[in-house]
Design an enzyme around this catalytic site. Structure first.
Site, mmCIF file in Angstrom:
data_model
loop_
_atom_site.group_PDB
_atom_site.id
_atom_site.type_symbol
_atom_site.label_atom_id
_atom_site.label_comp_id
_atom_site.label_asym_id
_atom_site.label_seq_id
_atom_site.Cartn_x
_atom_site.Cartn_y
_atom_site.Cartn_z
ATOM 1 N N ILE A 213 0.852 -1.184 0.000
ATOM 2 C CA ILE A 213 0.000 0.000 0.000
ATOM 3 C C ILE A 213 0.888 1.233 0.000
ATOM 4 O O ILE A 213 2.033 1.194 0.440
ATOM 5 C CB ILE A 213 -0.928 -0.010 1.241
ATOM 6 C CG1 ILE A 213 -2.016 1.053 1.111
ATOM 7 C CG2 ILE A 213 -0.132 0.164 2.517
ATOM 8 C CD1 ILE A 213 -3.079 0.939 2.194
ATOM 9 N N GLY A 214 0.392 2.330 -0.528
ATOM 10 C CA GLY A 214 1.156 3.568 -0.512
ATOM 11 C C GLY A 214 1.226 4.210 -1.874
ATOM 12 O O GLY A 214 0.771 3.659 -2.876
ATOM 13 N N GLU A 235 1.352 -10.102 -0.714
ATOM 14 C CA GLU A 235 1.045 -10.128 0.716
ATOM 15 C C GLU A 235 -0.233 -9.333 0.986
ATOM 16 O O GLU A 235 -1.062 -9.719 1.780
ATOM 17 C CB GLU A 235 2.240 -9.530 1.446
ATOM 18 C CG GLU A 235 2.118 -9.366 2.923
ATOM 19 C CD GLU A 235 3.398 -8.757 3.473
ATOM 20 O OE1 GLU A 235 3.290 -7.750 4.189
ATOM 21 O OE2 GLU A 235 4.490 -9.284 3.189
ATOM 22 N N ILE A 310 14.095 2.447 4.044
ATOM 23 C CA ILE A 310 14.382 3.671 4.791
ATOM 24 C C ILE A 310 15.745 4.206 4.368
ATOM 25 O O ILE A 310 15.930 5.410 4.179
ATOM 26 C CB ILE A 310 14.321 3.402 6.299
ATOM 27 C CG1 ILE A 310 12.852 3.138 6.711
ATOM 28 C CG2 ILE A 310 14.907 4.561 7.102
ATOM 29 C CD1 ILE A 310 12.675 2.687 8.141
#
Length: 428
Positions: A213-214, A235, A310
């Protein structure tokens, strides 16, 4: 208890089954049983030493806040925003584990469960309820918990696949009528759109996609309108796939595992997504031990796994779940799918991320931050994408990797990164 009838009780009675010293499982994501959780928290004065096991939950997590946290502690297998602060204090902790292997914690009695809190649809005429859009690790939790307490909610989508439970396996039920959690879709930024274009150029017709998601996954999906015969083995998924399904771009016809079906373990999105999923045999929900099993993922052709990071260091080490020593999210299924894609015939494992943080710091770094966790090893990483392009690190040496990554770093940081590269590798 009659095996053909649910034992309907009120919320106070339902949560009274929890005793001091118990270990409790919470179903997560859009299906988080918040009414049970909130009412359990109100018993904090009479309870002590309650351990909570979960992955990502939505809604308020009172058990992580004072005064409730005096009675509850969290051992989380993933870290969402609602528990992030608490997990990084004495109120909670994180268990590093692949999503594909969490089921062993229950089935091998490594973490025996006393109670499971879940949310389900009303039973059908045969007495079966649906676990809705969050099957993931809920099935093994139900199998092993001594007591199962369920919210029974007519607004839960009935999903096809393995996410069913007979009423004989539910000890106590509470009837509610509350919408499940939704995720609001926002428009990708210019940077995210550019990343989406780069990644979309790597995706071939007939590919099997895994994405989360995103905005970056949505930006990728927005650029697949001219593709053909795409499949989904993932997933999780969200609203971004719906336009491609409607246009006949996602058909799943080339997949080897559940051809013609979208295979997933959970979904989070809008009511439109849930309406599409409801009683739709095209969408097949399996537990995470199946969807995230590398030996199963690799059977599909051209598996294209799109994940994020990240930060990434010069050697290709991916940190995707911590900021330094601060636990930000979790290992999740990134490694499951990166390895599955790499082993798939024609597969591609992709890490896609902006070149900088919101503060403007480079996400491509000489060394990971002190205390950072390595989510994906340098031996596993293949493609890395930023808004400045894509590089393939597979087969490249350490020095070659550093040079390639600097080429897709933000221009403002390239000179400094080049100096760091020369210092690190003793280049003339």
């Amino acid at each position: 208890m009659n095996n053909n009838q649910l034992k309907i009780v009120d919320l106070k009675t339902a949560v009274s089954v929890v005793k001091s010293g118990n270990r409790i499982f919470f179903q997560g994501a859009a299906m988080t049983p918040n009414a049970l959780i909130d009412n359990l928290c109100e018993r904090y004065l009479e309870l002590s030493d309650i351990e909570i096991i979960q992955i990502h939950t939505d809604g308020e997590a009172k058990y992580m806040e004072a005064p409730y946290s005096n009675s509850f502690r969290l051992s989380s297998c993933f870290v969402g925003s609602n528990v992030r602060k608490g997990v990084n204090t004495n109120n909670g902790d994180y268990i590093p584990i692949f999503l594909s292997e969490i089921h062993w914690l229950f089935r091998r009695d490594i973490l025996p469960l006393d109670v499971a809190f879940i949310q389900v649809s009303p039973p059908d005429k045969h007495g079966y309820c649906s676990l809705g859009v969050s099957v993931d690790i809920t099935i093994p939790a139900i199998e092993k918990a001594k007591t199962v307490v369920a919210l029974v909610n007519p607004l839960v989508p009935r999903t096809h696949g393995d996410g069913i439970i007979h009423i004989s396996n539910i000890n106590y039920a509470v009837e509610i009528n509350t919408p499940i959690h939704q995720s609001i879709v926002t428009q990708p930024s210019d940077i995210e759109t550019q990343i989406g274009k780069h990644v979309a150029n790597l995706i071939e017709d007939g590919a099997t996609l895994q994405m989360g998601i995103g905005n970056i996954p949505n930006a990728v999906l927005n650029n697949l309108t001219n593709h053909k015969r795409l499949g989904i083995h993932t997933e999780m998924f969200s609203d971004g796939v719906l336009p491609l399904i409607e246009r006949g771009i996602i058909t799943g016809e080339d997949k080897k595992v559940k051809p013609g079906k979208i295979l997933t373990t959970f979904a989070v999105g809008s009511q439109k997504l849930y309406d599409y999923i409801d009683d739709n045999p095209v969408v097949h929900f399996k537990e995470a031990s199946h969807t995230n099993d590398t030996s199963i993922i690799k059977l599909n052709p051209k598996v294209t796994a799109i994940n994020s990071a990240i930060e990434i260091d010069f050697t290709g080490q991916i940190c995707a779940d911590t900021i330094g020593a601060y636990q930000y999210s979790g290992v999740g299924g990134q490694m499951d799918f990166i390895r599955g894609a790499a082993l798939s015939q024609g597969g591609k494992a992709i890490i896609a991320m902006p070149s900088t943080t919101k503060k403007g710091d480079s996400k491509i770094v000489p060394y990971l931050k002190h205390g950072a966790g390595v989510t994906t090893t340098r031996a596993h990483v293949h493609y890395v994408a930023t808004e400045y392009g894509i590089v393939d690190l597979f087969g490249k040496s350490l020095k070659q990797r550093a040079k390639a990554l600097i080429n897709i770093a933000h221009p403002n940081h390239r000179e400094a990164l080049d100096k760091e590269m020369h210092n690190r590798f003793k280049l003339l």
